[in-house]
Each structure stands twice: as C-alpha cells, then as structure tokens.
Design a protein around this motif. Structure first.
Motif, PDB file in Angstrom:
ATOM      1  N   ASP A  89     -27.719 -37.173  33.985  1.00  0.00           N
ATOM      2  CA  ASP A  89     -26.779 -36.988  35.097  1.00  0.00           C
ATOM      3  C   ASP A  89     -25.788 -35.856  34.835  1.00  0.00           C
ATOM      4  O   ASP A  89     -25.495 -35.052  35.734  1.00  0.00           O
ATOM      5  CB  ASP A  89     -26.027 -38.297  35.369  1.00  0.00           C
ATOM      6  N   ALA A  90     -25.253 -35.802  33.615  1.00  0.00           N
ATOM      7  CA  ALA A  90     -24.273 -34.761  33.299  1.00  0.00           C
ATOM      8  C   ALA A  90     -24.941 -33.382  33.346  1.00  0.00           C
ATOM      9  O   ALA A  90     -24.356 -32.408  33.855  1.00  0.00           O
ATOM     10  CB  ALA A  90     -23.661 -35.005  31.922  1.00  0.00           C
ATOM     11  N   GLN A  91     -26.150 -33.294  32.836  1.00  0.00           N
ATOM     12  CA  GLN A  91     -26.865 -32.014  32.875  1.00  0.00           C
ATOM     13  C   GLN A  91     -27.159 -31.599  34.311  1.00  0.00           C
ATOM     14  O   GLN A  91     -27.028 -30.424  34.664  1.00  0.00           O
ATOM     15  CB  GLN A  91     -28.160 -32.120  32.070  1.00  0.00           C
ATOM     16  N   ARG A  92     -27.561 -32.564  35.152  1.00  0.00           N
ATOM     17  CA  ARG A  92     -27.827 -32.250  36.556  1.00  0.00           C
ATOM     18  C   ARG A  92     -26.578 -31.711  37.249  1.00  0.00           C
ATOM     19  O   ARG A  92     -26.649 -30.772  38.054  1.00  0.00           O
ATOM     20  CB  ARG A  92     -28.322 -33.501  37.290  1.00  0.00           C
ATOM     21  N   GLU A  93     -25.456 -32.319  36.930  1.00  0.00           N
ATOM     22  CA  GLU A  93     -24.197 -31.859  37.528  1.00  0.00           C
ATOM     23  C   GLU A  93     -23.890 -30.423  37.085  1.00  0.00           C
ATOM     24  O   GLU A  93     -23.480 -29.593  37.896  1.00  0.00           O
ATOM     25  CB  GLU A  93     -23.051 -32.791  37.115  1.00  0.00           C
ATOM     26  N   ALA A  94     -24.111 -30.123  35.808  1.00  0.00           N
ATOM     27  CA  ALA A  94     -23.863 -28.776  35.301  1.00  0.00           C
ATOM     28  C   ALA A  94     -24.818 -27.763  35.919  1.00  0.00           C
ATOM     29  O   ALA A  94     -24.430 -26.629  36.232  1.00  0.00           O
ATOM     30  CB  ALA A  94     -23.998 -28.762  33.786  1.00  0.00           C
ATOM     31  N   ILE A  95     -26.063 -28.180  36.112  1.00  0.00           N
ATOM     32  CA  ILE A  95     -27.075 -27.281  36.671  1.00  0.00           C
ATOM     33  C   ILE A  95     -26.765 -26.945  38.132  1.00  0.00           C
ATOM     34  O   ILE A  95     -26.870 -25.792  38.554  1.00  0.00           O
ATOM     35  CB  ILE A  95     -28.476 -27.928  36.564  1.00  0.00           C
ATOM     36  N   SER A  96     -26.367 -27.922  38.897  1.00  0.00           N
ATOM     37  CA  SER A  96     -26.213 -27.748  40.346  1.00  0.00           C
ATOM     38  C   SER A  96     -24.815 -27.323  40.763  1.00  0.00           C
ATOM     39  O   SER A  96     -24.588 -27.008  41.930  1.00  0.00           O
ATOM     40  CB  SER A  96     -26.599 -29.040  41.074  1.00  0.00           C
ATOM     41  N   THR A  97     -23.865 -27.301  39.847  1.00  0.00           N
ATOM     42  CA  THR A  97     -22.515 -26.821  40.171  1.00  0.00           C
ATOM     43  C   THR A  97     -22.511 -25.307  39.989  1.00  0.00           C
ATOM     44  O   THR A  97     -22.383 -24.804  38.873  1.00  0.00           O
ATOM     45  CB  THR A  97     -21.454 -27.472  39.269  1.00  0.00           C
ATOM     46  N   THR A  98     -22.649 -24.584  41.068  1.00  0.00           N
ATOM     47  CA  THR A  98     -22.803 -23.129  40.967  1.00  0.00           C
ATOM     48  C   THR A  98     -21.593 -22.360  41.477  1.00  0.00           C
ATOM     49  O   THR A  98     -21.382 -21.220  41.080  1.00  0.00           O
ATOM     50  CB  THR A  98     -24.042 -22.673  41.759  1.00  0.00           C
ATOM     51  N   GLU A  99     -20.801 -22.959  42.344  1.00  0.00           N
ATOM     52  CA  GLU A  99     -19.687 -22.230  42.954  1.00  0.00           C
ATOM     53  C   GLU A  99     -18.376 -22.646  42.304  1.00  0.00           C
ATOM     54  O   GLU A  99     -18.114 -23.821  42.085  1.00  0.00           O
ATOM     55  CB  GLU A  99     -19.637 -22.497  44.464  1.00  0.00           C
ATOM     56  N   GLY A 100     -17.569 -21.637  41.998  1.00  0.00           N
ATOM     57  CA  GLY A 100     -16.278 -21.897  41.394  1.00  0.00           C
ATOM     58  C   GLY A 100     -16.361 -21.985  39.881  1.00  0.00           C
ATOM     59  O   GLY A 100     -17.440 -21.976  39.294  1.00  0.00           O
ATOM     60  N   PRO A 101     -15.208 -22.077  39.235  1.00  0.00           N
ATOM     61  CA  PRO A 101     -15.185 -22.122  37.763  1.00  0.00           C
ATOM     62  C   PRO A 101     -15.737 -23.444  37.230  1.00  0.00           C
ATOM     63  O   PRO A 101     -15.481 -24.513  37.796  1.00  0.00           O
ATOM     64  CB  PRO A 101     -13.703 -21.966  37.423  1.00  0.00           C
ATOM     65  N   LEU A 102     -16.484 -23.332  36.132  1.00  0.00           N
ATOM     66  CA  LEU A 102     -17.102 -24.508  35.524  1.00  0.00           C
ATOM     67  C   LEU A 102     -17.004 -24.394  34.002  1.00  0.00           C
ATOM     68  O   LEU A 102     -17.379 -23.372  33.425  1.00  0.00           O
ATOM     69  CB  LEU A 102     -18.569 -24.609  35.944  1.00  0.00           C
ATOM     70  N   LEU A 103     -16.503 -25.454  33.382  1.00  0.00           N
ATOM     71  CA  LEU A 103     -16.468 -25.553  31.924  1.00  0.00           C
ATOM     72  C   LEU A 103     -17.447 -26.631  31.501  1.00  0.00           C
ATOM     73  O   LEU A 103     -17.299 -27.798  31.887  1.00  0.00           O
ATOM     74  CB  LEU A 103     -15.055 -25.901  31.441  1.00  0.00           C
ATOM     75  N   ILE A 104     -18.468 -26.228  30.722  1.00  0.00           N
ATOM     76  CA  ILE A 104     -19.430 -27.186  30.182  1.00  0.00           C
ATOM     77  C   ILE A 104     -19.139 -27.352  28.697  1.00  0.00           C
ATOM     78  O   ILE A 104     -19.301 -26.408  27.914  1.00  0.00           O
ATOM     79  CB  ILE A 104     -20.885 -26.706  30.380  1.00  0.00           C
ATOM     80  N   ILE A 105     -18.671 -28.527  28.332  1.00  0.00           N
ATOM     81  CA  ILE A 105     -18.415 -28.832  26.932  1.00  0.00           C
ATOM     82  C   ILE A 105     -19.669 -29.511  26.401  1.00  0.00           C
ATOM     83  O   ILE A 105     -20.000 -30.630  26.786  1.00  0.00           O
ATOM     84  CB  ILE A 105     -17.192 -29.750  26.775  1.00  0.00           C
TER      85      ILE A 105
END
Length: 962
Positions: free
Chosen positions: A10-26
C-alpha cells in the motif's frame, strides 16, 4: 486496463501514484525503494502521458543510474513502449550538470576539449603550480614553511573541495580580520584562475558552473524549467547545499519534486552532504503541502536482523554515551515483510581472543564450516564490512584467507603495488633504464624515499630478475637490447615512450599469458590483466602531463627519474584501487571485503561486520568550521557535540542492514586500553551466541542477485572496433588498456568542432555571425583547446587546410542555413539485453521530411575501391535514420556522407533509406553484441593494414596472429 502495480504494498502504491506536488519518500533498508522509483517513472510515462524528456532523475552513483535505466527500459519494453533514453535527464547530479554545461558551453568559462580532473589529478595540478600558491599573501598563515609541496597541494585541494560547493563569497572572506581565512580565500581565487586558464574542470566545479550558468542566464534556466516537469532525487540524505539549490532552481515554480532517501543512512558528511536536506524538505512548502510516505516493510532481512538494527537505532540513551536523536531523525521502525523466519540463528558473533592470529583462524574456521556443511554454496555469499579495508589487520586477514585457499575480492584495499604482475612489470621497466638503475643502486638522489627505493630494489627488480632466469633468451635478451638502446640515444630517438615500452614487454611471458586470459573465468583470474591495464593508464597520464611522446637523449634521464621518484611515489604513498566491475559487485568464488560506505545499497546473504573497536570521533577542521560559522549561507544544523554520535550510529546501522540471512559481528576481543569491542558495542555484542554454539546446518542462504545493468554500445567505438579486430576490442574496450596517443584525429576533430559551432549559431538564429572573421575565431579557439588537451599540434599548412575545409563548407551553403533543424543529436536503440547509442552530426530539411548528414574530414573515396567501408557507413546511417524517425516522427528521405576534404567535385555520397535493410542491419549489430557479451574475442583483423599502428602488434606477432 489499470496500471500494473505488480507486488507493490500500500505504501509503495501511494508513492508510485502520487505524482503531483512535493513528495518525500522515506525508504528504510530493503523496503523496495528502487522498485518503487521504477514503477513511479513508468506510471508517469504510461498513465500521465509524461514525455521522457520532461523527467529528471538524479542518483547518487552512476551504477544506480544505469540500474534505473535498465529496469525502466525493461518495463517499458515489455509493454511495447520505446523511448529515446538520451532525452531523459537521468544520472548523477554531476553527469546531469555536465550535460547542461555541454549544451551551453559558449555561455560558460569552460571551452570545448576541457580536461576533467579526479582527486589525484587535482592535487598533482596544484603541486605542479605550487609556487603560484606559495606567492599568495598570507599563505604562510596556514602552512609551515618546511612542509612539502605535495602535502600543501593536498591541503589546498581539501579546502577548495569543501568550500566551493557552499558558494562562499571569497571577496568577503578576503576582508576578514583572520589571516587564515584570507589565505584560504586567496587560494580559492588562484585555484579558479588556474582552472579557467588551463580549461580544467573538477567534480566540484561541474556543479558550481552549472549553477552559475542557470542563475546568470535566465533564458537558459527558463527553457530548462519549461522542459522538465518532474524532478526526482534518490539518496536525498546524501545531497549537499548546491545540489539542493539546483533541485529547486530547476523545478522553479513547478512543485513536482519527489525526493527519496533514508535519514538513518546518511554517510557522506565528509563530502559536504548534509542530513538537513531530507529532514527539512517538507519545510520548503506550506504546511501539509508536502506529502510524506514511509516505506518500512523490509523484504531483505531475517526478523532477528531487523530487530537488531532497530534496537541499535532506538536505544541510545541512559548509558555512558548518552545522546538523543531529538528532531534529527524521522521516527520509524522497520518491520519484516517475509513470511518465514529462522529463530536464534540470524545474528551471531565470530571472535578471536587477544591474538589477531586467533581471530584470523576463527574467521577461516567459520567460513570453511559453512562451506563444508553445504550451507555456503558460493564464497560470494559472504561480505566482510569494515570502516577501512586499507589497515594492516584487514590486509593481513585477506592474505591469510588467500593463503588458505579462499579467494578474496577487495579492490579498494590498495594492494595494487603488492600484486605479482605489477612488481614484475615495474621491475622489467626499471631494468630498461641503466642510468636510473645506477643512481638507484647508489641512492644518488636529491631526496631519500627509502620505502620506495626498497620496493624497487627488493620487490620489483627481484621479481624481474627471477623472470629473466626463466626466459633468458626472450625477455632477457629484449631487456639487454633496451638497456643498450636507452644508453645510446645520441644518434636517434626511440619511436615510443613509457606506454609503448610496456606494450613491447607484453609480447613476453608471463605478460602475454596475463593478457591472454579468457574473460569468462571471473574477476580474480582477470586481475593481473586488469592491473596491467591500470598501469598503462598511469604511464599514459604521466606522458600526457609531461609531454613525453618518445624517449630522447634530452628527456630520458630527467623524465625517467621524475616518473619513478616523483609521480610514481605519490601514487605509491597514496595507494591505488584495483579494478571494480559495476556489473558484478560480488564475483563468484570470492569473499568480498569492502568498506561500510562502499556497501551502501547492496545486500549479501551473510554480512560480517568488523571494526568493533571503533568509537565516535570528531572529524572536523577548525578553519573550515570558522568559515562555516561566518560565510556559509545556512546556520549550523546539528549540534557539533552530537554529530560524532549521529554519524557513528548511522554508519553501523547501514552495515547491519546489508545482511539478508545472517549477520555476524566479528572481532579480536581485547580487554583494557583500546578494548574490543568498544563500550558502544558491548551490550549488543555481549548478548550474541558464538557461531560455534549455534546449529547453522539448517540455515538457508539466498543466492547473490546479479546486478541488473544493461551494457551500452556505440556504433563507432564498439561495433566497428569489434568487427575490425576482436582482440583490439578485448584489450582496449573490455580490459580498458590505454592506447598510445596519436595526433591523426586532431585534424578531423578540428574541422568537425568548427562546423558544429556554425550549426549551433544557425540554430540560435545568429546566421549573421557565420562570417569568415567569426569562423576564424571559433576555429582558432578550437585549435587552441584541442592542441592543449591533446598535447598534439598541426603544421601551419595543415591548419590552413583544415580552415579551408570549413570555409568551403560554408561557401557551398551560400548563406542559407534555414534548413538546419538539429545538430549533434544523440539517439539510442533499446534492446532487451543492451542499449545501442549513436550521434547524428546534422539533421536538415523542411517540415516533416528531413535528411541526415555525417561529416568526414577527408576526400571523397573511390566508390568501388572503398565499397566495404561505405557499406559500414550506410548501415550505420540507416539505423540512425530509423531512430530519428522514431524520435521525431519525421520522415527521413535521404542520408548523406559529407566529405569536407573534397575540393572540386560533389562533396556528398547519398543513400536512400531502405526499410528492408534496417532489420538486417540491426540483426547484424545483435550478432556482434552477442559475441561481445559472450566474451568471444577470438576474431583477428582481416585487414592487416590495421595492425601496423596497433599497440598490440608486438604481442600479436609473437603469438603469430599478425
């Protein structure tokens, strides 16, 4: 049909599909960071219709970039999508900045044919010009007068590298009341002057020059910002100040910035990296605007290993070394993602008692026990990690294991000079110079470098004399001949220098055996050939820097002494790393020894962690700290008292988390002063069972995963070279031997670069500058930088001939440059197993129909006599045309070879594009690449004219191959 997320959680899917705006993947260790990045890029291209050229991906290493490229292209290839990789900004910050600079060189202080300096080159450049620095005001404020030039040069380079990327204002520093700060400012200014005057660039200035270009030329920045819509940065915890500036500068008002990293694995403070970049990233945006996704499910390690390193990071207070992370770490706990776990056998210790020999024996017994019981199926399943692989204890352990039949892969242990083949080669070279030998015997030198002279005498010359006993009639006679020749250069020069002499040596055993190795055998068996390749590079660099093309009566004495007593000494004292293969970080049949820093991003079934005697230590320079307090653009982030603890804990967290199936803490236990393990490991180490008390027979070890990197090949330097002679390909491409420099290409490059300047001006709509006076300026600048970089020169007649070729090209165009659409266009063909690269000199035409042109700075050949060569050019152009059509959507109607040396007749040879030929040509390229990848280097040159100037001609004649 929806996007295929594969096995993403689930966390990976969220990171993959969040494309717009700033994103920090820890992304914690083993949590599928690369998988997520690859899927995110594929998602952008396939679901968001983002063009490859609209994406920038900055990685920490070239290896990481290559792996991303491979996995992205494989994913897209499987769903039938072809992309031109050259359009995507993907690579390290340095390679991306270099690409931006190359596209706009005319707006920078850098000219064509610049020379790139590595760390040794930097120090040697400063060393050669040390008097320019010593004459600076306040220089003596930071250097002792008796300190040697080489050490001073090293300190100068340290200051330059540490401060340049912080963009400190040297003019303000010069006004400081502290004479040491003024001295450093003067040094930095002088260094910059030298770099510009000599057309040099180093790793720091790549980024500072790119930043300067973009900030001083808003139109260039605007074009880049309009082109790049999505910015992604891997290993963001290891970025520095200027890299953060570049990220936000390139992104501009577009906030589609995704940064990925793990604050717990920030290891590169000593290179200027700062953990604050990842910790403060959300603060660059409005509250809640930056989305944060934590990847904490570990698919790599056993649960006990995960629990062990979680505990290491969380229990830091309440002891003699009490410290708290406070707000200098993102709170997280890594959780196991595997289904089945072993119990009580995943974290153990392997120790010796007091005597280091006992530790060697215990490590050996542990490895052989696993091998004997069948648990260990390949030695490469073990990695030995430590803070340094250069100390005597580790080198002696490596020697112990190899003496007892266990091969070791440790290219950074700096054992280059102790290798048998290197001592043999250096010894044979030394024997060729009797004048130097005489001075060596008598120690008749200005400086007494006892360790170096003893190395020459007792190891190198001794090894060479043993070879001569075995091969007196061949090698021995050749050395005697060279001694006589070098003692009597009154009448004639040689036609070689150091590199050429070494290539002559390669015709004799054992060197011919080293070079004749079958490259299917593995890295350790290839090591002698790889090390000799490095030696050719050392010799070639020295020849280049000191402009030695051949031995003469004038240069042979000083040139030889300068090489062995100065240049070689610096390398000998500083150490040389051996060959590393990016595509095989854990060669089969070898235990890998590496630093903890080196192991970052890797994983091994068994990890043995040494250096348990270590303690947190401050690693700072008072002068740099003072400059940081006064002139850095940001205040100090972490408290200096805590930094040593933070860095220590992060380092060993990284080490522990490399292990998949078994983590082994290993040391030679010692009580009292310098206790091992130190107090920082006592608690976690003391609880561990010894390997002797644990049943490991049921332990299942993973296989080492192959590195997933596609090789890249170019038409000219790979395909054509292999077809001409497979042995040449093996020596110069596969093994990386340095070719003796020849000036034959200088003429053609000069013509080509000046025509490129003309095309660039036309594409900038500056046709009014394409006049003889300006063309002559471009031409003279190109000749100046080329001759300086190549240390090669043309006669005045040749210079004018080259200039006339350019003028003739301009005259034939009659001032009409409107049909030029693009120049120097890089294209790529992505195949399942490799990537083929090429460059098109010119694309011209109108509308959607274009023609491509490849320039040759020679007279047009005889169409009948040279038909074989023309066929090669034609098939290359056909594939270029095919790729241009795919890239641009335009139809290529014609393909031309343009011969600038043709004076009176038609300068072009033209071909129609034949679709039926293209598949055949690509099939032929596939066959060549398959042979290269299967290490088939049995082919030899069919045209013996190619052998006449080949560096390997002596080797081949001895073997009867030419």
């Amino acid at each position: 049909m929806g996007f295929d997320f594969g096995n993403a959680n689930d966390a990976q899917r969220e990171a993959i599909s969040t494309t717009e705006g700033p994103l920090l993947i820890i992304a914690g260790p083993g949590t599928g960071k690369t998988y997520t990045l690859v899927k995110r890029i594929v998602y952008l291209i396939t679901e968001k219709n983002v063009l490859p050229e609209e994406i920038m991906i900055a990685t920490f290493t070239e290896k990481a970039a290559k792996e991303l490229v491979t996995r992205i292209t494989n994913e897209l290839y499987e769903i039938g999508i072809q992309i031109n990789l050259n359009e995507m900004y993907i690579g390290t910050f340095h390679s991306i900045c270099l690409r931006i600079l190359k596209d706009h060189l005319e707006y920078t202080r850098i000219k064509k044919n610049y020379r790139m300096l590595d760390n040794f080159d930097q120090q040697y450049m400063v060393f050669q010009r040390i008097n320019k620095f010593r004459s600076l005001p306040e220089f003596d404020a930071i250097f002792e007068k008796k300190q040697g030039a080489w050490r001073q040069a090293g300190t100068i380079v340290k200051y330059v590298n540490n401060l340049a990327e912080e963009l400190v204002d040297t003019e303000k520093m010069m006004q400081d009341s502290d004479s040491q700060i003024v001295a450093i400012a003067n040094i930095m200014e002088q260094y910059d002057i030298l770099m510009e005057d000599e057309n040099l660039i180093d790793f720091s200035s790549i980024q500072t020059e790119a930043y300067k270009l973009l900030t001083e030329h808003p139109d260039i920045l605007k074009d880049l910002q309009e082109k790049i819509k999505y910015v992604m940065v891997d290993e963001y915890q290891d970025t520095n100040y200027i890299q953060e500036l570049l990220v936000f500068l390139i992104a501009g008002e577009n906030k589609n910035i995704c940064v990925v990293g793990d604050d717990d694995q920030g290891l590169y403070r000593f290179r200027g990296a700062t953990i604050r970049n990842i910790l403060e990233f959300p603060g660059h945006f409005a509250d809640g605007e930056c989305k944060q996704v934590k990847l904490v499910t570990n698919y790599r390690s056993e649960k006990e290993i995960i629990d062990f390193y979680n505990n290491w990071m969380s229990t830091t207070d309440g002891r003699a070394y009490d410290f708290l992370w406070k707000n200098f770490r993102f709170e997280k706990e890594i959780v196991p993602g595997k289904d089945n776990y072993s119990e009580g056998t995943a974290v153990i210790k392997c120790s010796g008692q007091e005597l280091v020999d006992d530790w060697f024996e215990q490590v050996y017994n542990f490895i052989t026990k696993l091998k004997r019981e069948g648990t260990l199926t390949d030695y490469n399943q073990i990695a030995f990690l430590c803070r340094s692989v250069r100390n005597d204890k580790i080198i002696n352990l490596i020697d112990y294991l190899e003496e007892h039949g266990i091969k070791v892969y440790s290219p950074r242990s700096e054992m280059f000079f102790s290798r048998k083949e290197i001592k043999e080669a250096i010894g044979c070279l030394l024997l060729c110079f009797p004048a130097y030998l005489e001075k060596l015997r008598n120690r008749d030198f200005a400086f007494d470098f006892q360790n170096l002279y003893d190395y020459y005498d007792h190891e190198c010359i001794k090894a060479a004399k043993e070879l001569i006993k075995e091969h007196k009639d061949t090698l021995g006679n050749w050395i005697v001949e060279k001694m006589k020749q070098h003692s009597n250069l009154h009448s004639a020069n040689t036609d070689y220098a150091f590199v050429g002499l070494l290539y002559q040596l390669f015709q004799f055993e054992p060197f011919s055996e080293y070079l004749g190795i079958d490259l299917k055998t593995g890295v350790t068996d290839e090591r002698p050939a790889r090390n000799l390749s490095i030696l050719t590079s050392i010799l070639g660099k020295y020849e280049y820097l000191h402009r030695i093309d051949v031995f003469t009566e004038k240069n042979i004495v000083d040139g030889v002494e300068r090489f062995f007593n100065m240049y070689f000494r610096f390398l000998f004292e500083g150490g040389i790393t051996e060959y590393e293969d990016d595509s095989e970080y854990a060669p089969s049949g070898c235990v890998s020894f590496m630093t903890i820093h080196q192991s970052k991003g890797m994983e091994f079934p068994i990890v043995m962690v040494d250096s348990l005697n270590a303690t947190p230590r401050e690693n700072s320079d008072a002068r740099i700290e003072e400059i940081e307090n006064k002139y850095f653009h940001r205040e100090v982030f972490e408290t200096r008292d805590d930094i040593k603890f933070f860095d220590f804990w992060r380092l060993y967290y990284t080490a522990f988390s490399r292990a998949q199936n078994l983590l082994v803490l290993s040391c030679c236990e010692k009580k009292g002063h310098g206790a091992t393990p130190s107090k920082y490991f006592e608690e976690c180490y003391g609880k561990l069972p010894s390997y002797e008390d644990v049943d490991l027979s049921e332990l299942h070890l993973e296989k080492v995963k192959p590195v997933n990197i596609k090789d890249t090949y170019s038409f000219t330097s790979h395909i054509a070279l292999y077809e001409n002679c497979a042995l040449q390909y093996k020596i110069f491409k596969e093994l990386g031997f340095t070719q003796v420099r020849v000036g034959a290409t200088l003429f053609g490059t000069l013509v080509h670069e000046t025509i490129e300047d003309i095309h660039r001006a036309a594409m900038r709509h500056e046709e009014n500058t394409i006049v003889p006076d300006t063309i002559r300026e471009w031409f003279d600048t190109n000749y100046s930088t080329l001759s300086k970089s190549e240390h090669s020169y043309l006669g005045q007649g040749q210079i004018e001939s080259a200039y006339n070729q350019v003028l003739r090209y301009v005259e034939r165009n009659k001032g009409d440059w409107s049909r030029i659409q693009d120049a120097e266009v890089e294209v790529s063909l992505v195949k399942p197993d490799y990537i083929l690269l090429g460059k098109v000199d010119l694309i011209k035409g109108e509308g959607d129909t274009v023609e491509i042109v490849d320039f040759k700075s020679e007279k047009k050949p005889d169409l009948i006599l040279e038909s074989t060569e023309l066929k090669k050019y034609r098939r290359q152009l056909e594939v270029y045309a095919h790729l241009i059509e795919e890239k641009t959507g335009k139809h290529v109607s014609k393909m031309h070879l343009y011969y600038t040396g043709e004076e009176n007749g038609v300068p072009t040879i033209s071909f129609n594009k034949s679709e039926e030929h293209i598949d055949k040509t690509i099939g032929e390229f596939n066959d060549v690449v398959n042979k290269i990848q299967s290490k088939d280097f049995s082919g030899r040159a069919k045209d013996k004219k190619l052998c006449a100037n080949c560096d390997m001609r002596h080797y081949c004649r001895r073997k009867g191959d030419c």
